[in-house]
Design a protein around this motif. Structure first.
Motif, PDB file in Angstrom:
ATOM      1  N   SER A  43       0.836  -1.199   0.000  1.00 28.87           N
ATOM      2  CA  SER A  43       0.000   0.000   0.000  1.00 28.87           C
ATOM      3  C   SER A  43       0.869   1.245   0.000  1.00 28.87           C
ATOM      4  CB  SER A  43      -0.899   0.022   1.227  1.00 28.87           C
ATOM      5  OG  SER A  43      -1.860  -0.996   1.131  1.00 28.87           O
ATOM      6  N   TRP A  46      -0.575   7.552  -0.976  1.00 21.10           N
ATOM      7  CA  TRP A  46      -1.240   8.420  -1.945  1.00 21.10           C
ATOM      8  C   TRP A  46      -1.578   7.742  -3.271  1.00 21.10           C
ATOM      9  CZ3 TRP A  46       0.508  10.280  -6.697  1.00 21.10           C
ATOM     10  CH2 TRP A  46       1.840  10.025  -7.012  1.00 21.10           C
ATOM     11  N   LYS A  47      -0.962   6.594  -3.581  1.00 21.59           N
ATOM     12  CA  LYS A  47      -1.278   5.921  -4.855  1.00 21.59           C
ATOM     13  C   LYS A  47      -2.325   4.825  -4.690  1.00 21.59           C
ATOM     14  CE  LYS A  47       2.988   5.026  -5.752  1.00 21.59           C
ATOM     15  NZ  LYS A  47       4.349   5.403  -5.548  1.00 21.59           N
ATOM     16  N   GLY A  48      -2.373   4.203  -3.526  1.00 21.05           N
ATOM     17  CA  GLY A  48      -3.327   3.120  -3.310  1.00 21.05           C
ATOM     18  C   GLY A  48      -2.615   1.788  -3.130  1.00 21.05           C
ATOM     19  N   TYR A  69      -0.981  -0.531 -10.234  1.00 20.71           N
ATOM     20  CA  TYR A  69      -2.057  -0.128  -9.337  1.00 20.71           C
ATOM     21  C   TYR A  69      -3.384  -0.378 -10.052  1.00 20.71           C
ATOM     22  CZ  TYR A  69       1.428   1.876  -6.305  1.00 20.71           C
ATOM     23  OH  TYR A  69       2.502   2.033  -5.455  1.00 20.71           O
ATOM     24  N   ASP A  71      -6.390  -0.034  -9.123  1.00 19.61           N
ATOM     25  CA  ASP A  71      -7.378   1.005  -8.859  1.00 19.61           C
ATOM     26  C   ASP A  71      -6.685   2.164  -8.136  1.00 19.61           C
ATOM     27  OD1 ASP A  71      -9.819   2.298  -8.682  1.00 19.61           O
ATOM     28  OD2 ASP A  71     -10.386   1.274  -6.828  1.00 19.61           O
ATOM     29  N   SER A  73      -5.509   5.795  -6.692  1.00 22.35           N
ATOM     30  CA  SER A  73      -6.249   6.932  -6.145  1.00 22.35           C
ATOM     31  C   SER A  73      -6.402   8.002  -7.223  1.00 22.35           C
ATOM     32  CB  SER A  73      -5.485   7.502  -4.952  1.00 22.35           C
ATOM     33  OG  SER A  73      -4.300   8.128  -5.411  1.00 22.35           O
ATOM     34  N   GLU A  75      -5.390  10.955  -7.186  1.00 22.91           N
ATOM     35  CA  GLU A  75      -4.125  11.687  -7.302  1.00 22.91           C
ATOM     36  C   GLU A  75      -3.115  10.960  -8.184  1.00 22.91           C
ATOM     37  OE1 GLU A  75      -6.287  12.744  -3.693  1.00 22.91           O
ATOM     38  OE2 GLU A  75      -5.456  10.821  -4.274  1.00 22.91           O
TER      39      GLU A  75
END
Length: 93
Positions: A43, A46-48, A69, A71, A73, A75
């Motif tokens: 995790s 800020w990216k997920g 990633y 899904d 975020s 940002e």
């Protein structure tokens, strides 16, 4: 840009997005035949949540050497549908 490991070009594209020093390649530019699913997840605040692939070239495995990633975020929307590489994968022009 080109991503190379164990003598094989794993991905190649002029359309990469650089985030935190990593080039994210469009998934369409990655050689899917060299990717092996991994159960690793990490995790980023800020990216997920990142998912990983291992690479297999000529019978050698580079564990968790690619990540994406599924899904990201809002940002980090610019890396949606893209894959980055690490762990001895050389990324250069």
């Amino acid at each position: 840009m080109k991503a190379v490991w164990n003598g094989a070009t794993v991905a190649e594209s002029d359309d990469t997005v650089v985030v935190e020093g990593n080039h994210y390649f469009p998934v369409s530019s990655v050689r899917e035949d060299l990717l092996r699913p991994s159960s690793r997840r990490t995790s980023c605040a800020w990216k997920g949540q990142a998912s990983y692939y291992s690479l297999e070239v000529d019978g050698q495995i580079n564990e968790d050497a690619a990540w994406f990633y599924p899904d990201p975020s809002p940002e980090a929307a610019q890396i949606s549908g893209r894959v980055a590489f690490g762990k001895a994968v050389e990324v250069a022009d």
